[in-house]
Design an enzyme around this catalytic site. Structure first.
Site, PDB file in Angstrom:
ATOM      1  N   PHE A 111       0.857  -1.200   0.145  1.00  0.00           N
ATOM      2  CA  PHE A 111       0.018   0.006   0.021  1.00  0.00           C
ATOM      3  C   PHE A 111       0.748   1.282   0.186  1.00  0.00           C
ATOM      4  O   PHE A 111       1.894   1.354   0.844  1.00  0.00           O
ATOM      5  CB  PHE A 111      -1.074  -0.011   1.152  1.00  0.00           C
ATOM      6  N   SER A 179       2.859  -6.883   2.014  1.00  0.00           N
ATOM      7  CA  SER A 179       2.003  -5.898   2.815  1.00  0.00           C
ATOM      8  C   SER A 179       0.554  -6.405   1.711  1.00  0.00           C
ATOM      9  O   SER A 179       0.091  -7.278   1.656  1.00  0.00           O
ATOM     10  CB  SER A 179       2.169  -4.532   2.808  1.00  0.00           C
ATOM     11  N   MET A 180      -0.067  -5.306   1.460  1.00  0.00           N
ATOM     12  CA  MET A 180      -1.325  -5.461   0.713  1.00  0.00           C
ATOM     13  C   MET A 180      -0.927  -6.241  -0.728  1.00  0.00           C
ATOM     14  O   MET A 180      -1.733  -7.219  -1.170  1.00  0.00           O
ATOM     15  CB  MET A 180      -2.046  -4.162  -0.083  1.00  0.00           C
ATOM     16  N   TRP A 204      -1.099  -8.334   4.304  1.00  0.00           N
ATOM     17  CA  TRP A 204      -2.208  -7.542   4.694  1.00  0.00           C
ATOM     18  C   TRP A 204      -3.499  -8.185   3.943  1.00  0.00           C
ATOM     19  O   TRP A 204      -3.528  -7.720   2.651  1.00  0.00           O
ATOM     20  CB  TRP A 204      -2.055  -5.990   4.872  1.00  0.00           C
ATOM     21  N   ASP A 225       5.205  -6.572  13.803  1.00  0.00           N
ATOM     22  CA  ASP A 225       4.408  -6.012  12.885  1.00  0.00           C
ATOM     23  C   ASP A 225       3.500  -5.398  13.518  1.00  0.00           C
ATOM     24  O   ASP A 225       2.326  -6.159  14.170  1.00  0.00           O
ATOM     25  CB  ASP A 225       3.915  -7.043  11.992  1.00  0.00           C
ATOM     26  N   HIS A 257       6.618  -4.628   9.935  1.00  0.00           N
ATOM     27  CA  HIS A 257       6.059  -4.651   8.937  1.00  0.00           C
ATOM     28  C   HIS A 257       7.035  -4.443   7.609  1.00  0.00           C
ATOM     29  O   HIS A 257       6.476  -4.928   6.506  1.00  0.00           O
ATOM     30  CB  HIS A 257       4.872  -3.894   9.019  1.00  0.00           C
TER      31      HIS A 257
END
Length: 310
Positions: A111, A179-180, A204, A225, A257
């Site tokens: 993201f 992440s995303m 995520w 994280d 993270h």
């Protein structure tokens, strides 16, 4: 009864007498000797034919931890203006053509991030014998489902239209993401079961249940994280994967993270081993995954199934 005796006698070999018998024995001995010679020559050739996807020398602990593998790497940029479905990126690939084609991996950033945030993985993985495509997404705000589709679009571009498509075995593909982009990695694997490997890095995704995934998956989380805590993301990702699937959960120790955004030996060594084991079917890398790695200065926890099925 007569029929039984007749059948039995019909199965009995004819008796060969005198010199003819010796001639037959000599011929049989010669055939057996040739067969034995062939058998002694088979193992090496059979082993080579058993896994035509093996690339590079036999791995060692130091070779999978090294900043660069055995292959020299070239790279080429792909403009967003030349592609559809994702935002372009950079392709890293082994310069040599002597080993034939390679498996390929597409990697998505997270993201608000660009491909520069995961660029270190490009040359590091490519130097071990993969074609690697670090991509930009259509927008930096794209959600996991969109990033998953974009990873697949990137793989399709890579194998069908890119300047390096003739260097790639399109049956040996994998996805990674941060992440995303990690959440998107799971989305891509769910959508395309033919993928050979998936590695979400501190992923995520609001969807935490993935029983539909059929791709061997290494879930990487970080103990520190606070954006995608392992308790609500990486751990349920892993535990929801089918128990029959080749799967593993690596939780990094003293990590955050954003640990996957910088060169990291622990991420690299287990990613390389996972990709080699499942994209290349290279069982020489099984030794780094099974028995399961133990907690250490860099590993908080490691779970998985051993030995692997695929």
């Amino acid at each position: 009864m007569r029929k039984r005796r007749h059948a039995a006698s019909a199965e009995r070999p004819a008796v060969v007498a005198g010199p003819r018998r010796r001639l037959v024995r000599s011929a049989v001995a010669g055939i057996l000797a040739c067969g034995a010679l062939l058998v002694t020559q088979l193992p090496g050739g059979a082993q080579a034919a058993e896994n035509p996807y093996e690339r590079g020398p036999a791995p060692t602990q130091s070779s999978i931890e090294a900043a660069r593998g055995p292959y020299a790497v070239s790279e080429t940029s792909v403009s967003s203006l030349l592609v559809t479905g994702f935002g372009g990126g950079t392709i890293y690939y082994p310069t040599s053509r002597t080993d034939g084609t390679f498996g390929a991996i597409a990697i998505s950033p997270g993201f608000t991030a660009y491909q520069s945030s995961i660029a270190w993985l490009g040359p590091r993985l490519a130097s071990q014998g993969f074609v690697v495509f670090t991509i930009d997404t259509n927008t930096t705000l794209d959600q996991p489902a969109s990033r998953g589709r974009q990873l697949l679009e990137a793989l399709d571009y890579l194998t069908q239209r890119s300047s390096v498509r003739d260097r790639i075995d399109s049956s040996r593909l994998g996805v990674m993401g941060h992440s995303m982009g990690g959440g998107g990695t799971l989305e891509a694997a769910k959508s395309r079961p033919s993928l050979q490997a998936a590695i979400p890095l501190t992923g995520w995704n609001l969807d935490t249940s993935w029983p539909e995934v059929r791709t061997p998956t290494l879930v990487v989380g970080a103990d520190g994280d606070t954006i995608a805590p392992v308790s609500s993301h990486s751990e349920p990702f892993y535990t929801s994967l089918p128990s029959s699937l080749d799967r593993a959960y690596l939780e990094l120790n003293s990590a955050t993270h954003f640990t996957p955004n910088s060169s990291n030996t622990t991420i690299a060594k287990y990613s390389i081993s996972w990709l080699k084991r499942f994209i290349d079917n290279d069982t020489r890398y099984e030794q780094f995954l099974c028995p399961l790695p133990r907690p250490s200065l860099t590993i908080e926890e490691y779970r998985g199934n051993c030995p692997h099925n695929s």
